[in-house]
Write a protein that holds these residues in place. Structure first.
Motif, mmCIF file in Angstrom:
data_model
loop_
_atom_site.group_PDB
_atom_site.id
_atom_site.type_symbol
_atom_site.label_atom_id
_atom_site.label_comp_id
_atom_site.label_asym_id
_atom_site.label_seq_id
_atom_site.Cartn_x
_atom_site.Cartn_y
_atom_site.Cartn_z
ATOM 1 N N SER A 1 1.143 -0.924 0.352
ATOM 2 C CA SER A 1 0.041 -0.010 0.359
ATOM 3 C C SER A 1 1.187 1.054 0.435
ATOM 4 O O SER A 1 1.614 1.389 0.555
ATOM 5 C CB SER A 1 -0.203 -0.372 0.938
ATOM 6 O OG SER A 1 -1.448 0.775 1.125
ATOM 7 N N ASN B 1 -9.139 8.649 -3.459
ATOM 8 C CA ASN B 1 -7.720 8.214 -3.287
ATOM 9 C C ASN B 1 -6.462 9.461 -3.258
ATOM 10 O O ASN B 1 -5.458 9.589 -3.222
ATOM 11 C CB ASN B 1 -6.998 7.625 -5.361
ATOM 12 C CG ASN B 1 -7.654 5.750 -5.392
ATOM 13 O OD1 ASN B 1 -8.410 6.568 -5.647
ATOM 14 N ND2 ASN B 1 -7.421 4.937 -5.161
ATOM 15 N N GLY C 1 -4.760 0.636 -6.908
ATOM 16 C CA GLY C 1 -4.931 0.722 -5.326
ATOM 17 C C GLY C 1 -3.764 2.028 -4.352
ATOM 18 O O GLY C 1 -4.210 1.998 -3.739
#
Length: 260
Positions: free
Chosen positions: A151, A199, A171
């Motif tokens: 991440s 995002n 992502g």
């Protein structure tokens, strides 16, 4: 009430030596609720730890900026790994590539970028990515290392809209700071308009990159209100909506919602 979340600050910087406590204690009255102070060197990470211990609303990130990777070796990297286990350390970084200053050879930067990415996965922490004049190599490495465990936020997003779309598809988050208020920031404005709100993170990178109308002066988290307003205007939504969404995003990215 929704509070602004500064997802990337450097209050350990010497620019705050004269009035650090005064500035930090005034943030709440300006609507700033949480700050992540980002380590950019071994000393910066150490000072970040101290700030997280002193101020309840400050969390930290442990990492070494590409300009400073010359100080890394197996011993100092082991120390960095140990810091990742501290309760208020919520990310690894900032790490990445910087071909603007070229303080360290690209191969050395890449080596320690890869090591810090591996550290983030090992510690189950998100990673803060710095990329300056190195967009292609940064993308190549992040694609190579991409998996369900990774991440990341692309700090101070300065890539092309095409690359931004690719990062969002992975992502990842995009860090939006004072540059979005600059007249000539056409690419970034385009990115802010088209990227899903979920995002985006707000960041200052203080003491650097003050937004208009304070461009060129020392930055701090209180200036995030100008960044939130610029993002809101570009997207045609309210400032409050931007603040609420980006706070939720930062809580999710740094996994702070689990601690609430």
């Amino acid at each position: 009430m929704d509070m602004i979340f500064d997802s990337h600050a450097h209050y350990d910087d010497s620019a705050f030596d004269e009035d650090r406590e005064e500035v930090l204690l005034k943030l709440a009255e300006s609507g700033v609720g949480t700050v992540v102070n980002v380590g950019a060197s071994l000393e910066g990470t150490k000072k970040t730890m101290e700030l997280t211990e002193r101020y309840p609303f400050v969390y930290g990130s442990a990492g070494v900026h590409p300009d400073e990777v010359g100080e890394l070796n197996e011993d100092t990297f082991a120390w960095l790994r140990d810091q990742c286990g501290q309760e208020k350390i919520v990310a690894v970084g900032e790490t990445g590539l910087d071909y603007y200053w070229k303080k360290e050879p690209p191969e050395v930067q890449k080596k320690w970028f890869l090591r810090q990415l591996a550290l983030a996965k090992e510690q189950a922490l998100p990673v803060i990515v710095h990329s300056r004049d190195a967009a292609a190599d940064t993308m190549e490495i992040l694609k190579q290392e991409y998996d369900a465990q990774l991440s990341a936020v692309i700090h101070c997003c300065s890539c092309s809209p095409e690359m931004a779309r690719e990062y969002v598809g992975m992502g990842f988050y995009l860090g939006i700071g004072g540059v979005v208020t600059f007249k000539n920031a056409k690419k970034l404005k385009e990115i802010v308009k088209e990227t899903p709100l979920q995002n985006l993170l707000l960041e200052t990178d203080c003491p650097y990159l003050s937004p208009v109308p304070f461009r060129g002066r020392r930055n701090d988290s209180r200036n995030l209100t100008f960044i939130a307003e610029a993002v809101a205007e570009l997207r045609g939504i309210s400032r409050e909506e931007v603040v609420r969404a980006t706070e939720e995003n930062a809580m999710r990215f740094y996994r702070l919602e689990r601690r609430a």
